[in-house]
Motif scaffolding. Structure first.
Motif, PDB file in Angstrom:
ATOM      1  N   ARG A  73       5.313   3.259   9.460  1.00  0.00           N
ATOM      2  CA  ARG A  73       4.770   1.901   9.453  1.00  0.00           C
ATOM      3  C   ARG A  73       5.760   0.930  10.090  1.00  0.00           C
ATOM      4  NH1 ARG A  73       1.384  -1.612  10.795  1.00  0.00           N
ATOM      5  NH2 ARG A  73       1.295  -3.468   9.489  1.00  0.00           N
ATOM      6  N   ALA A  74       7.050   1.087   9.780  1.00  0.00           N
ATOM      7  CA  ALA A  74       8.064   0.230  10.399  1.00  0.00           C
ATOM      8  C   ALA A  74       8.056   0.412  11.914  1.00  0.00           C
ATOM      9  CB  ALA A  74       9.444   0.543   9.826  1.00  0.00           C
TER      10      ALA A  74
ATOM     11  N   GLN B  54       5.477   1.177  13.756  1.00  0.00           N
ATOM     12  CA  GLN B  54       4.295   0.455  14.254  1.00  0.00           C
ATOM     13  C   GLN B  54       4.579  -1.037  14.373  1.00  0.00           C
ATOM     14  OE1 GLN B  54       1.481   1.486  11.202  1.00  0.00           O
ATOM     15  NE2 GLN B  54       0.613   3.189  12.366  1.00  0.00           N
ATOM     16  N   LEU B  55       5.206  -1.609  13.350  1.00  0.00           N
ATOM     17  CA  LEU B  55       5.504  -3.043  13.350  1.00  0.00           C
ATOM     18  C   LEU B  55       6.470  -3.407  14.471  1.00  0.00           C
ATOM     19  CD1 LEU B  55       5.872  -3.530   9.501  1.00  0.00           C
ATOM     20  CD2 LEU B  55       3.999  -4.392  10.944  1.00  0.00           C
ATOM     21  N   LEU B  56       7.530  -2.609  14.619  1.00  0.00           N
ATOM     22  CA  LEU B  56       8.517  -2.895  15.660  1.00  0.00           C
ATOM     23  C   LEU B  56       7.944  -2.679  17.049  1.00  0.00           C
ATOM     24  CD1 LEU B  56      11.677  -1.358  13.969  1.00  0.00           C
ATOM     25  CD2 LEU B  56      11.113  -3.785  14.226  1.00  0.00           C
ATOM     26  N   LEU B  57       7.159  -1.622  17.221  1.00  0.00           N
ATOM     27  CA  LEU B  57       6.578  -1.352  18.531  1.00  0.00           C
ATOM     28  C   LEU B  57       5.617  -2.468  18.949  1.00  0.00           C
ATOM     29  CD1 LEU B  57       6.629   0.555  20.904  1.00  0.00           C
ATOM     30  CD2 LEU B  57       4.823   1.881  19.811  1.00  0.00           C
ATOM     31  N   ALA B  58       4.885  -3.024  18.004  1.00  0.00           N
ATOM     32  CA  ALA B  58       3.985  -4.141  18.331  1.00  0.00           C
ATOM     33  C   ALA B  58       4.781  -5.338  18.855  1.00  0.00           C
ATOM     34  CB  ALA B  58       3.157  -4.536  17.109  1.00  0.00           C
TER      35      ALA B  58
ATOM     36  N   PRO C 244       0.807  -1.225   0.000  1.00  0.00           N
ATOM     37  CA  PRO C 244       0.000   0.000   0.000  1.00  0.00           C
ATOM     38  C   PRO C 244       0.838   1.272   0.000  1.00  0.00           C
ATOM     39  CG  PRO C 244      -0.176  -1.119   2.110  1.00  0.00           C
ATOM     40  CD  PRO C 244       0.605  -2.020   1.206  1.00  0.00           C
ATOM     41  N   LEU C 245       2.058   1.221   0.506  1.00  0.00           N
ATOM     42  CA  LEU C 245       2.899   2.415   0.494  1.00  0.00           C
ATOM     43  C   LEU C 245       3.433   2.700  -0.908  1.00  0.00           C
ATOM     44  CD1 LEU C 245       4.792   1.959   3.866  1.00  0.00           C
ATOM     45  CD2 LEU C 245       2.571   3.001   3.413  1.00  0.00           C
TER      46      LEU C 245
END
Length: 178
Positions: free
Chosen positions: A39-40, A42-46, A11-12
């Motif tokens: 977005r990266a 968000q992924l790493l923080l999750a 999507p990016l």
């Protein structure tokens, strides 16, 4: 944690295509960088949140505990914590209050500045941050999903961005040993 099915298209990349199609070509690369980095994050923080959840720690709380554990005496002035973590003083104060409430750190008077306070790691805090660090290392940091070369290149690129934004200055050169 169940991983969602991958999308059939990035999507990016589609957002960048749309940016260009709408005549914003000069901003398309910047939009793609900002959106990709966010977005990266968000992924790493999750992943980080999942690894820290068993310890009832947020990443902010973990960072304060880890910073204190890295210090020689297990204590630092509040102002040093603010500077090293590069966050607003109110954020560190709020985080510290929760850590004090949970018995993981204590506030101590500063030995030379009556207006300042030290944050000191308790034995419970030290034990918890060591266990949490082992979890983060094994569940997140050891395998980010990229090669070591890619990780080094990404860190270098982001460091240049941070330096250009005034986040830090290069250290002074060290003199040659005699």
């Amino acid at each position: 944690m169940t991983r969602p099915r991958p999308l059939p298209v990035d999507p990016l990349a589609e957002a960048k295509r749309q940016w260009i199609a709408h005549g914003w070509t000069d901003a398309a690369d910047g939009m793609a960088v900002v959106t990709s980095v966010m977005r990266a994050q968000q992924l790493l923080l999750a992943r980080v949140d999942a690894a820290l959840k068993p310890f009832a720690l947020s990443f902010a709380r973990f960072e304060v505990l880890r910073l204190l554990a890295f210090s020689r005496a297990g204590r630092l002035p509040l102002s040093s914590v603010v500077a090293r973590l590069q966050v607003h003083p109110t954020t560190v104060t709020s985080t510290a209050e929760r850590l004090v409430r949970d018995g993981l750190v204590v506030r101590e008077p500063h030995p030379h500045d009556g207006r300042a306070a030290l944050l000191a790691l308790t034995d419970t805090g030290r034990e918890l941050v060591e266990r949490a660090t082992r979890s983060l290392n094994s569940e997140v940091f050891v395998d980010l999903g990229m090669s070591g070369d890619d990780a080094a290149e990404l860190v270098a690129i982001v460091a240049r961005l941070r330096k250009a934004a005034g986040d830090f200055a290069d250290p002074r050169p060290h003199p040659e040993p005699l």
